[in-house]
Design a protein around this motif. Structure first.
Motif, PDB file in Angstrom:
ATOM      1  N   GLY A 152       0.283  -5.795  -2.265  1.00 37.59           N
ATOM      2  CA  GLY A 152      -0.660  -6.644  -1.556  1.00 37.59           C
ATOM      3  C   GLY A 152      -1.907  -5.861  -1.192  1.00 37.59           C
ATOM      4  O   GLY A 152      -1.825  -4.682  -0.834  1.00 37.59           O
ATOM      5  N   ASP A 196      -2.327  -7.087  -8.559  1.00 34.58           N
ATOM      6  CA  ASP A 196      -2.318  -7.133  -7.097  1.00 34.58           C
ATOM      7  C   ASP A 196      -2.253  -8.571  -6.579  1.00 34.58           C
ATOM      8  O   ASP A 196      -2.704  -9.515  -7.236  1.00 34.58           O
ATOM      9  CB  ASP A 196      -3.582  -6.477  -6.526  1.00 34.58           C
ATOM     10  CG  ASP A 196      -3.524  -4.960  -6.547  1.00 34.58           C
ATOM     11  OD1 ASP A 196      -2.452  -4.401  -6.826  1.00 34.58           O
ATOM     12  OD2 ASP A 196      -4.577  -4.336  -6.281  1.00 34.58           O
ATOM     13  N   ILE A 197      -1.715  -8.700  -5.370  1.00 31.79           N
ATOM     14  CA  ILE A 197      -1.714  -9.973  -4.642  1.00 31.79           C
ATOM     15  C   ILE A 197      -2.848  -9.874  -3.629  1.00 31.79           C
ATOM     16  O   ILE A 197      -2.798  -9.059  -2.705  1.00 31.79           O
ATOM     17  CB  ILE A 197      -0.369 -10.211  -3.943  1.00 31.79           C
ATOM     18  CG1 ILE A 197       0.774 -10.190  -4.973  1.00 31.79           C
ATOM     19  CG2 ILE A 197      -0.386 -11.528  -3.165  1.00 31.79           C
ATOM     20  CD1 ILE A 197       2.159 -10.056  -4.344  1.00 31.79           C
ATOM     21  N   LEU A 199      -5.301 -10.856  -0.575  1.00 30.50           N
ATOM     22  CA  LEU A 199      -5.406 -11.600   0.670  1.00 30.50           C
ATOM     23  C   LEU A 199      -6.771 -11.322   1.284  1.00 30.50           C
ATOM     24  O   LEU A 199      -7.156 -10.167   1.467  1.00 30.50           O
ATOM     25  CB  LEU A 199      -4.299 -11.176   1.646  1.00 30.50           C
ATOM     26  CG  LEU A 199      -2.863 -11.506   1.219  1.00 30.50           C
ATOM     27  CD1 LEU A 199      -1.869 -10.921   2.209  1.00 30.50           C
ATOM     28  CD2 LEU A 199      -2.651 -13.005   1.061  1.00 30.50           C
ATOM     29  N   SER A 297      -3.692  -1.554   1.694  1.00 29.53           N
ATOM     30  CA  SER A 297      -2.748  -1.989   0.670  1.00 29.53           C
ATOM     31  C   SER A 297      -1.338  -1.752   1.178  1.00 29.53           C
ATOM     32  O   SER A 297      -1.103  -0.885   2.031  1.00 29.53           O
ATOM     33  CB  SER A 297      -2.980  -1.246  -0.648  1.00 29.53           C
ATOM     34  OG  SER A 297      -2.842   0.148  -0.475  1.00 29.53           O
ATOM     35  N   MET A 300       4.222  -6.082  -0.734  1.00 26.50           N
ATOM     36  CA  MET A 300       4.312  -7.456  -0.223  1.00 26.50           C
ATOM     37  C   MET A 300       5.488  -8.175  -0.860  1.00 26.50           C
ATOM     38  O   MET A 300       5.682  -8.132  -2.079  1.00 26.50           O
ATOM     39  CB  MET A 300       3.027  -8.225  -0.508  1.00 26.50           C
ATOM     40  CG  MET A 300       3.023  -9.645   0.021  1.00 26.50           C
ATOM     41  SD  MET A 300       1.384 -10.392  -0.065  1.00 26.50           S
ATOM     42  CE  MET A 300       1.803 -12.101   0.277  1.00 26.50           C
ATOM     43  N   ALA A 319       4.453  -7.922   4.840  1.00 26.82           N
ATOM     44  CA  ALA A 319       3.731  -6.737   4.384  1.00 26.82           C
ATOM     45  C   ALA A 319       4.530  -5.528   4.850  1.00 26.82           C
ATOM     46  O   ALA A 319       4.869  -5.418   6.030  1.00 26.82           O
ATOM     47  CB  ALA A 319       2.326  -6.696   4.979  1.00 26.82           C
TER      48      ALA A 319
END
Length: 321
Positions: A152, A196-197, A199, A297, A300, A319
């Protein structure tokens, strides 16, 4: 892995389908879309983000909007009841899956003009109409089998914007640009990696938490509703397509609302690529922790609810640092 996906300029893949689609990339019956990017190797590499074991939940309470959810969605209701004569309780929850933190699934938003969802799925297939058998195709339950698990990355646009002295109205239609998101990443020293995720902390939660009930009622009555979100642009689509497996933020519409173009990002991300869109993520605590560490980072983990044919789901997200 990044070199195995088509370039953004190669889209649409299905030349008979809507603009910017990636239909058929993972086969005609795929229901995972860009979650296919979360390979075992990508997830294993992401596990290196776990250094202290500190965990932070990213879900807003299911009843956080009380009886006043935006977009006319149903409020969360909870009934707790005893089962006499035993000293035992059960409870029943009733709620709209998008009245709090959510992943938008592939049945939520399709291409509006073409009236199709990811990989060409139609309303008739989803609802069982016009002689077509009802099915669970593109249901969010498919995502629960392996979850949405990986690295994440938080882009804290809100903190960066405040530092830059920029104004912001979370409840007005305005766009967060790719240029600004890249500037946030550079300011944080955050490297973006394929898969990557994403947010984005837009500042919506901070603004919402300052509102009175009467102010929420006034905003809720607006037609159309207006929110700040990421911009609709070729540059934004290329940024998302090139880098991420899923993307979301703390705001209720993800993108600037109403859309400022003839298309919505929801159409392209959900209907075109099968990319999960996260909304109303509670990023306040994780932003504070990231700032204290100087690292934005983390590992996640998110498992959407296993509901065959479901449209959306609470993310059940953590997280892990």
């Amino acid at each position: 892995m990044a070199d195995k996906i088509p370039k953004f300029s190669d889209l649409p893949l299905d030349k008979n389908g809507p603009h910017h689609n990636a239909w058929g990339l993972y086969g005609p019956h795929d229901e995972l879309g860009t979650l296919n990017r979360l390979t075992p190797d990508i997830v294993k590499a992401a596990s290196s983000e776990i250094q202290t074991g500190h965990r932070i939940g990213l879900d807003w309470p299911l009843d956080a909007q009380s009886d006043l959810p935006f977009f006319g969605r149903q409020a969360f209701h909870k009934e707790v009841y005893q089962k006499p004569p035993r000293i035992v309780n059960d409870d029943v929850w009733t709620f709209n899956t998008q009245s709090s933190t959510q992943w938008d699934g592939l049945r939520h938003f399709g291409f509006q003009k073409e009236e199709v969802f990811y990989n060409g799925v139609t309303l008739d297939q989803i609802h069982g109409r016009n002689g077509v058998e009802k099915s669970n195709v593109n249901g969010i339950g498919a995502w629960s089998k392996a979850g949405i698990v990986g690295r994440g990355v938080l882009l804290d646009y809100h903190s960066w914007r405040v530092k830059e002295g920029r104004g912001h109205d979370a409840f007005a239609t305005a766009s967060i640009s790719v240029e600004d998101l890249k500037a946030v990443a550079k300011s944080q020293g955050t490297e973006i990696k394929f898969g990557d995720i994403l947010l984005v902390r837009s500042g919506y939660m901070d603004a919402y938490n300052r509102l009175s009930r009467s102010e929420i009622e006034t905003l809720r009555a607006k037609q159309p509703l207006t929110f700040t979100g990421v911009e609709q642009s070729e540059e934004m689509m290329e940024f998302l397509w090139t880098n991420f497996s899923a993307a979301g933020g703390d705001h209720p519409s993800w993108e600037a609302w109403p859309t400022q173009k003839e298309y919505a990002l929801h159409e392209v991300m959900l209907g075109g690529w099968g990319m999960p869109i996260g909304e109303l993520f509670d990023l306040e605590t994780v932003a504070e922790h990231c700032k204290s560490l100087g690292r934005w980072s983390f590992f996640m983990s998110s498992e959407p609810c296993n509901v065959p044919g479901g449209v959306a789901s609470p993310p059940n997200a953590l997280a892990i640092f």
